[in-house]
Design a protein around this motif. Structure first.
Motif, PDB file in Angstrom:
ATOM      1  N   HIS A 228       0.823  -1.212   0.000  1.00  0.00           N
ATOM      2  CA  HIS A 228       0.000   0.000   0.000  1.00  0.00           C
ATOM      3  C   HIS A 228       0.860   1.266   0.000  1.00  0.00           C
ATOM      4  CE1 HIS A 228      -3.069  -2.874   0.734  1.00  0.00           C
ATOM      5  NE2 HIS A 228      -2.770  -3.084   1.989  1.00  0.00           N
ATOM      6  N   ALA A 229       1.999   1.215  -0.681  1.00  0.00           N
ATOM      7  CA  ALA A 229       2.917   2.357  -0.691  1.00  0.00           C
ATOM      8  C   ALA A 229       2.297   3.591  -1.323  1.00  0.00           C
ATOM      9  CB  ALA A 229       4.208   1.989  -1.409  1.00  0.00           C
ATOM     10  N   GLY A 230       1.406   3.399  -2.310  1.00  0.00           N
ATOM     11  CA  GLY A 230       0.830   4.530  -3.027  1.00  0.00           C
ATOM     12  C   GLY A 230       0.032   5.478  -2.160  1.00  0.00           C
ATOM     13  N   VAL A 231      -0.563   4.955  -1.072  1.00  0.00           N
ATOM     14  CA  VAL A 231      -1.402   5.798  -0.211  1.00  0.00           C
ATOM     15  C   VAL A 231      -0.568   6.841   0.537  1.00  0.00           C
ATOM     16  CG1 VAL A 231      -1.340   4.502   1.961  1.00  0.00           C
ATOM     17  CG2 VAL A 231      -3.478   5.602   1.233  1.00  0.00           C
ATOM     18  N   LEU A 232       0.753   6.692   0.513  1.00  0.00           N
ATOM     19  CA  LEU A 232       1.625   7.697   1.134  1.00  0.00           C
ATOM     20  C   LEU A 232       1.550   9.041   0.416  1.00  0.00           C
ATOM     21  CD1 LEU A 232       4.833   5.606   1.952  1.00  0.00           C
ATOM     22  CD2 LEU A 232       3.273   6.674   3.591  1.00  0.00           C
ATOM     23  N   ALA A 233       0.940   9.073  -0.766  1.00  0.00           N
ATOM     24  CA  ALA A 233       0.740  10.346  -1.468  1.00  0.00           C
ATOM     25  C   ALA A 233      -0.110  11.304  -0.640  1.00  0.00           C
ATOM     26  CB  ALA A 233       0.086  10.107  -2.823  1.00  0.00           C
ATOM     27  N   PHE A 234      -0.902  10.753   0.302  1.00  0.00           N
ATOM     28  CA  PHE A 234      -1.753  11.586   1.160  1.00  0.00           C
ATOM     29  C   PHE A 234      -1.093  11.850   2.523  1.00  0.00           C
ATOM     30  CE2 PHE A 234      -4.639   8.991  -1.496  1.00  0.00           C
ATOM     31  CZ  PHE A 234      -5.267  10.008  -2.200  1.00  0.00           C
ATOM     32  N   SER A 235       0.192  11.555   2.662  1.00  0.00           N
ATOM     33  CA  SER A 235       0.846  11.613   3.973  1.00  0.00           C
ATOM     34  C   SER A 235       0.781  13.001   4.612  1.00  0.00           C
ATOM     35  CB  SER A 235       2.302  11.159   3.861  1.00  0.00           C
ATOM     36  OG  SER A 235       2.991  11.942   2.899  1.00  0.00           O
ATOM     37  N   THR A 236       0.967  14.055   3.816  1.00  0.00           N
ATOM     38  CA  THR A 236       0.921  15.412   4.381  1.00  0.00           C
ATOM     39  C   THR A 236      -0.444  15.709   4.973  1.00  0.00           C
ATOM     40  OG1 THR A 236       2.567  16.210   2.788  1.00  0.00           O
ATOM     41  CG2 THR A 236       1.180  17.863   3.849  1.00  0.00           C
ATOM     42  N   LEU A 237      -1.508  15.311   4.279  1.00  0.00           N
ATOM     43  CA  LEU A 237      -2.866  15.544   4.771  1.00  0.00           C
ATOM     44  C   LEU A 237      -3.161  14.688   5.998  1.00  0.00           C
ATOM     45  CD1 LEU A 237      -4.672  15.569   1.308  1.00  0.00           C
ATOM     46  CD2 LEU A 237      -4.049  17.549   2.690  1.00  0.00           C
ATOM     47  N   VAL A 238      -2.672  13.454   6.003  1.00  0.00           N
ATOM     48  CA  VAL A 238      -2.895  12.564   7.148  1.00  0.00           C
ATOM     49  C   VAL A 238      -2.173  13.090   8.382  1.00  0.00           C
ATOM     50  CG1 VAL A 238      -2.491  10.236   8.039  1.00  0.00           C
ATOM     51  CG2 VAL A 238      -3.300  10.547   5.705  1.00  0.00           C
ATOM     52  N   LEU A 257      -6.785   5.621   5.967  1.00  0.00           N
ATOM     53  CA  LEU A 257      -5.980   4.948   4.949  1.00  0.00           C
ATOM     54  C   LEU A 257      -6.708   3.725   4.398  1.00  0.00           C
ATOM     55  CD1 LEU A 257      -2.330   5.086   6.366  1.00  0.00           C
ATOM     56  CD2 LEU A 257      -3.463   6.652   4.807  1.00  0.00           C
ATOM     57  N   SER A 258      -7.400   2.990   5.273  1.00  0.00           N
ATOM     58  CA  SER A 258      -8.144   1.807   4.834  1.00  0.00           C
ATOM     59  C   SER A 258      -9.231   2.184   3.835  1.00  0.00           C
ATOM     60  CB  SER A 258      -8.764   1.088   6.037  1.00  0.00           C
ATOM     61  OG  SER A 258      -7.769   0.650   6.937  1.00  0.00           O
ATOM     62  N   ILE A 259      -9.937   3.271   4.124  1.00  0.00           N
ATOM     63  CA  ILE A 259     -11.000   3.731   3.220  1.00  0.00           C
ATOM     64  C   ILE A 259     -10.409   4.184   1.885  1.00  0.00           C
ATOM     65  CG2 ILE A 259     -12.777   5.498   2.888  1.00  0.00           C
ATOM     66  CD1 ILE A 259     -13.156   5.369   5.994  1.00  0.00           C
ATOM     67  N   THR A 645     -13.896  12.730   5.653  1.00  0.00           N
ATOM     68  CA  THR A 645     -12.511  13.195   5.774  1.00  0.00           C
ATOM     69  C   THR A 645     -11.654  12.538   4.698  1.00  0.00           C
ATOM     70  OG1 THR A 645     -12.771  13.468   8.167  1.00  0.00           O
ATOM     71  CG2 THR A 645     -10.530  13.388   7.313  1.00  0.00           C
ATOM     72  N   ALA A 646     -11.815  11.212   4.540  1.00  0.00           N
ATOM     73  CA  ALA A 646     -11.064  10.497   3.507  1.00  0.00           C
ATOM     74  C   ALA A 646     -11.434  11.018   2.117  1.00  0.00           C
ATOM     75  CB  ALA A 646     -11.342   8.999   3.604  1.00  0.00           C
ATOM     76  N   ARG A 647     -12.715  11.289   1.915  1.00  0.00           N
ATOM     77  CA  ARG A 647     -13.163  11.805   0.620  1.00  0.00           C
ATOM     78  C   ARG A 647     -12.527  13.154   0.316  1.00  0.00           C
ATOM     79  NH1 ARG A 647     -14.976  16.417  -1.808  1.00  0.00           N
ATOM     80  NH2 ARG A 647     -16.448  16.011  -3.483  1.00  0.00           N
ATOM     81  N   ASN A 648     -12.507  14.069   1.288  1.00  0.00           N
ATOM     82  CA  ASN A 648     -11.932  15.393   1.073  1.00  0.00           C
ATOM     83  C   ASN A 648     -10.422  15.331   0.904  1.00  0.00           C
ATOM     84  OD1 ASN A 648     -14.407  16.730   1.140  1.00  0.00           O
ATOM     85  ND2 ASN A 648     -14.355  16.998   3.345  1.00  0.00           N
ATOM     86  N   MET A 649      -9.774  14.383   1.597  1.00  0.00           N
ATOM     87  CA  MET A 649      -8.338  14.178   1.396  1.00  0.00           C
ATOM     88  C   MET A 649      -8.062  13.733  -0.041  1.00  0.00           C
ATOM     89  SD  MET A 649      -6.772  12.272   4.715  1.00  0.00           S
ATOM     90  CE  MET A 649      -6.583  13.092   6.298  1.00  0.00           C
ATOM     91  N   PHE A 650      -8.884  12.802  -0.521  1.00  0.00           N
ATOM     92  CA  PHE A 650      -8.697  12.306  -1.885  1.00  0.00           C
ATOM     93  C   PHE A 650      -8.797  13.454  -2.886  1.00  0.00           C
ATOM     94  CE2 PHE A 650     -10.189  10.708  -5.938  1.00  0.00           C
ATOM     95  CZ  PHE A 650      -9.344   9.629  -6.163  1.00  0.00           C
ATOM     96  N   TYR A 651      -9.811  14.287  -2.748  1.00  0.00           N
ATOM     97  CA  TYR A 651     -10.007  15.391  -3.692  1.00  0.00           C
ATOM     98  C   TYR A 651      -8.898  16.433  -3.585  1.00  0.00           C
ATOM     99  CZ  TYR A 651     -14.448  14.300  -5.912  1.00  0.00           C
ATOM    100  OH  TYR A 651     -15.420  13.732  -6.697  1.00  0.00           O
ATOM    101  N   GLU A 652      -8.399  16.670  -2.374  1.00  0.00           N
ATOM    102  CA  GLU A 652      -7.317  17.644  -2.208  1.00  0.00           C
ATOM    103  C   GLU A 652      -6.046  17.136  -2.871  1.00  0.00           C
ATOM    104  OE1 GLU A 652      -5.648  21.256  -0.988  1.00  0.00           O
ATOM    105  OE2 GLU A 652      -7.741  20.587  -1.000  1.00  0.00           O
ATOM    106  N   GLY A 653      -5.745  15.856  -2.688  1.00  0.00           N
ATOM    107  CA  GLY A 653      -4.573  15.286  -3.343  1.00  0.00           C
ATOM    108  C   GLY A 653      -4.746  15.137  -4.843  1.00  0.00           C
ATOM    109  N   PHE A 654      -5.992  14.948  -5.257  1.00  0.00           N
ATOM    110  CA  PHE A 654      -6.316  14.727  -6.668  1.00  0.00           C
ATOM    111  C   PHE A 654      -6.283  16.013  -7.488  1.00  0.00           C
ATOM    112  CE2 PHE A 654     -10.053  14.746  -9.612  1.00  0.00           C
ATOM    113  CZ  PHE A 654      -9.510  13.952 -10.615  1.00  0.00           C
ATOM    114  N   LYS A 655      -6.501  17.149  -6.833  1.00  0.00           N
ATOM    115  CA  LYS A 655      -6.653  18.432  -7.536  1.00  0.00           C
ATOM    116  C   LYS A 655      -5.490  18.744  -8.494  1.00  0.00           C
ATOM    117  CE  LYS A 655      -8.126  21.606  -4.842  1.00  0.00           C
ATOM    118  NZ  LYS A 655      -8.111  22.675  -3.814  1.00  0.00           N
ATOM    119  N   MET A 720       6.772  10.991   6.673  1.00  0.00           N
ATOM    120  CA  MET A 720       6.181   9.678   6.938  1.00  0.00           C
ATOM    121  C   MET A 720       5.124   9.814   8.035  1.00  0.00           C
ATOM    122  SD  MET A 720       6.688   6.552   5.785  1.00  0.00           S
ATOM    123  CE  MET A 720       6.559   4.812   6.204  1.00  0.00           C
ATOM    124  N   PRO A 721       3.933   9.219   7.867  1.00  0.00           N
ATOM    125  CA  PRO A 721       2.870   9.387   8.862  1.00  0.00           C
ATOM    126  C   PRO A 721       3.056   8.568  10.136  1.00  0.00           C
ATOM    127  CG  PRO A 721       2.078   8.041   7.044  1.00  0.00           C
ATOM    128  CD  PRO A 721       3.435   8.514   6.657  1.00  0.00           C
TER     129      PRO A 721
END
Length: 748
Positions: A228-238, A257-259, A645-655, A720-721
């Protein structure tokens, strides 16, 4: 001498006036606007005027299929030219129109310098060779060149270096097969990017996921496989959520992260690799029952939910908004418990439901949600929700907010609540029962338009609105805006919008109303990718003490009274049809006449019973006496806040990716695939290298965008989170046939 012109582009619905011809002798392109000559363009595809013309036609919305056929240019190329002609700076425009390749800064001298010095730099510095090379070029040539600009040339040089060492690697593989490997240097040699490690028993102090070793072509050293290394793209938000040492915060991060990885409830987390998640967070709770127990305990802490809600507000910058969308979303309950029914749009029927009342920003981001049963009408729930929203989100009590609401809230009682001086709230709503004969030609009709993107930022659909406004006849303090809206297919509807917002321009009210699809679309997205429709817990309680003490009782029509009313309504409808038949055909039909007399008698009898029946009863007493249950929603409330929260993190990273990729048909899919990819992680004292291996095979252009995205993330110095503070550095791995080596471990 007559020119021999051949038409290459004719008129159609999207192009009613422009026609283009090619002169077969001179090869120039002649452009006509109707019958008038608009211009003559060189027919050379490399000419700037040719590219500008094609780019302008693409931006004008002409059929892509016709343009490709006429000019023999790929749609993506026309899209690039279209973006180029929109640039304000002339130099930037011409640069974008030039053929793709190395920037002009990379001269032949610079290329030769890179070719000569790269092997030496790469041999001693396999992590930051690009930065060192860029700095050397700046010092020698005085030119500032980005690392991404020289990446194609470096890639070719690296392949040459790898191919030169191929024979050595093959020889080493033979040595390994014959048992001649140097045992002392086992951990220092790489074969096809694979670290050869000694077989040893796994100690209890080592992470469980170190049973496989992975290394990419770029870097030497030991890389651990992380699914699950790719989810680290959201590390700053987490990391913004809080300290990982706190168990509650750690568990919130684990669920987020699970969601993001696709596990939309606790039960589905068993499909994830907890070893990998433990590497990311430093600590996890693996057992599902333990997670459920913690969820029940944490759901009772209002402070925790409020902390997450405020985090969501900061994430979407709620302080910049005054306009919000409100809509009740429902979950169809199919369990055996007897709970109250409500309207379920999914099945278009009244059934057992759990209400989720959502507030979104005007941009379509969810910021607040409350769960409830159907004991109170949505209009009653809405009043209390507005108070809770201000309080829990920390919004100034004096700040006026405007809510675009669902038609289900329509009612004079609620309108009067908004008109009260202390409400500090405005509403926008469709008028119910509007008759389309109130358009007044004598009124001062105004016009406005709205654009909606379809497949990319330049592919726009145009909506036009003609409107006028006046005071509503039923209440002078409410504005009525009558609108004739025309969509891109030229279909027109006439509607009426009501609002008590006196300050907002009517055109803005219209656009807010016609953009309610943002919230509706997000409900679908929350359901499909974040599991907002998951019930979370099936625990319920009967409507009795102490639960009854927290409810505000209301009077309602009794069940018997409503049943009698329904019987009268059905009998009257049938009687009406029979009397009409008798009027149209006066022939005697004994059965029909007998039924008319029977229905007339039934209506008189039922009407008499209705007068003797008690009309209103206590709703609370009814649900208690009839043994109704109420679902316990505290665990769902907390988990729903985690999900938005997970949804808004996804959109912030996705922007950033959305802007760079500019293809709305599959941008979500590609970005989600990237953030769910496996990878290799190499741990250093201060830095951690993360090499991602997505399952997708990227086209060249998409790959360049992904690499640029990862480079941009690196510039933000994400941590790193796990709370260690170590800096993450991302890169995209090069796939190979041999990526892993399977290790055998002693079972002693």
């Amino acid at each position: 001498m007559k020119a021999e012109l051949q038409q290459i582009l004719g008129t159609d619905k999207k192009n009613p006036v422009l026609t283009l011809y090619r002169d077969e002798k001179t090869k120039v392109i002649v452009v006509f606007f109707g019958m008038a000559l608009l211009g003559v363009i060189p027919g050379n595809k490399d000419h700037a005027l040719y590219k500008i013309m094609v780019g302008q036609l693409y931006n004008a919305g002409l059929k892509r299929k016709n343009l490709v056929k006429a000019f023999g240019v790929a749609r993506t190329t026309m899209q690039r030219w279209g973006k180029a002609v929109q640039k304000e700076d002339e130099t930037e425009m011409l640069k974008s129109l030039s053929n793709p390749g190395f920037p002009k800064k990379i001269t032949e001298e610079v290329k030769k310098y890179i070719g000569w010095h790269f092997p030496q730099i790469y041999a001693r510095n396999k992590k930051n060779y690009s930065c060192e090379l860029v700095n050397n070029i700046k010092e020698v040539f005085g030119k500032q060149i980005s690392a991404s600009a020289i990446r194609p040339l470096i890639g070719k040089l690296k392949k040459e270096i790898i191919s030169e060492g191929e024979e050595k690697k093959r020889a080493h593989i033979v040595e390994l097969a014959e048992g001649k490997e140097n045992k002392k240097g086992n951990n220092e040699k790489n074969i096809d990017g694979i670290t050869n490690m000694k077989s040893k028993s796994l100690t209890s102090e080592e992470p469980r996921n170190r049973q496989h070793a992975l290394c990419n072509y770029v870097s030497e050293g030991n890389y651990e496989l992380c699914h699950h290394a790719g989810v680290l793209a959201f590390s700053t938000l987490v990391n913004r959520i809080g300290n990982s040492n706190d168990e509650k915060t750690m568990l919130i991060k684990q669920w987020i992260l699970s969601i993001l990885l696709g596990a939309m409830n606790i039960e589905q987390t068993k499909l994830l690799d907890f070893n990998s998640i433990e590497v990311l967070l430093g600590k996890v709770i693996r057992h599902l029952d333990t997670q459920r127990t913690r969820l029940v305990k944490m759901s009772k802490e209002e402070q925790l939910k409020n902390m997450l809600l405020k985090y969501n507000g900061e994430l979407v910058k709620i302080d910049k908004f005054r306009d919000f969308y409100f809509d009740p979303h429902v979950k169809h309950y199919t369990g055996e418990k007897k709970i109250l029914k409500g309207w379920c749009s999914a099945i278009r029927f009244a059934e057992k439901v759990i209400n989720m009342d959502f507030i979104h920003t005007r941009e379509g981001h969810p910021v607040y949600v409350e769960e409830s049963d159907n004991f109170n009408d949505v209009r009653i729930r809405f009043k209390k929700l507005l108070e809770n929203f201000r309080q829990k989100m920390g919004i100034d009590a004096d700040k006026y907010l405007t809510y675009t609401v669902d038609r289900g809230l329509y009612g004079m009682e609620l309108f009067q609540h908004f008109l009260e001086e202390g409400s500090r709230a405005n509403f926008i709503i469709w008028e119910k029962g509007y008759k389309k004969d109130q358009w007044d030609q004598e009124e001062a009709v105004k016009e406005c338009e709205m654009f909606r993107c379809r497949n990319n930022a330049t592919d726009l659909l145009k909506y036009t609105f003609k409107y006028f406004e006046r005071n509503w006849k039923k209440e002078e303090n409410i504005r009525q805006i009558i609108v004739r809206a025309t969509n891109p297919k030229q279909n027109t509807i006439e509607v009426s919008i009501l609002s008590n917002d006196k300050e907002k321009d009517a055109s803005e009210i219209i656009k807010l109303m016609f953009k309610r699809w943002l919230q509706e679309n997000d409900f679908k997205y929350l359901d499909n990718h974040f599991g907002i429709n998951e019930i979370t817990s099936y625990v319920s309680k009967p409507y009795a003490e102490p639960l009854a003490a927290s409810l505000v009782d209301v009077q309602q029509n009794s069940g018997k009274y409503k049943a009698l009313q329904m019987n009268i309504r059905y009998d009257k409808k049938e009687l009406k049809d029979l009397l009409l038949q008798k009027h149209l055909n006066d022939k005697k039909k004994p059965l029909r006449d007998e039924r008319i007399q029977e229905l007339t008698s039934n209506i008189k009898k039922t009407t008499g019973m209705l007068k003797e029946t008690q009309k209103e009863v206590s709703r609370l007493n009814t649900v208690i006496n009839e043994c109704y249950f109420r679902m316990t929603t505290s665990t769902k409330e907390l988990m729903d806040v985690v999900k938005i929260t997970a949804r808004n993190m996804f959109y912030e990273g996705f922007k950033p990716f959305k802007e760079m990729y500019d293809n709305y048909r599959d941008d979500h899919i590609i970005f989600r695939n990237l953030t769910r990819s496996l990878g290799g992680i190499s741990f250093g004292e201060k830095e951690i290298d993360v090499v991602l291996y997505p399952t997708m095979n990227y086209p060249k252009k998409t790959k360049e965008i992904i690499e640029q995205l990862l480079e941009n993330i690196n510039t933000t110095l994400p941590c790193m989170p796990d709370g260690s503070g170590r800096i993450l550095r991302f890169s995209l791995g090069q796939k190979a046939n041999k990526l892993f080596t399977i290790m055998s471990w002693d079972k002693k």
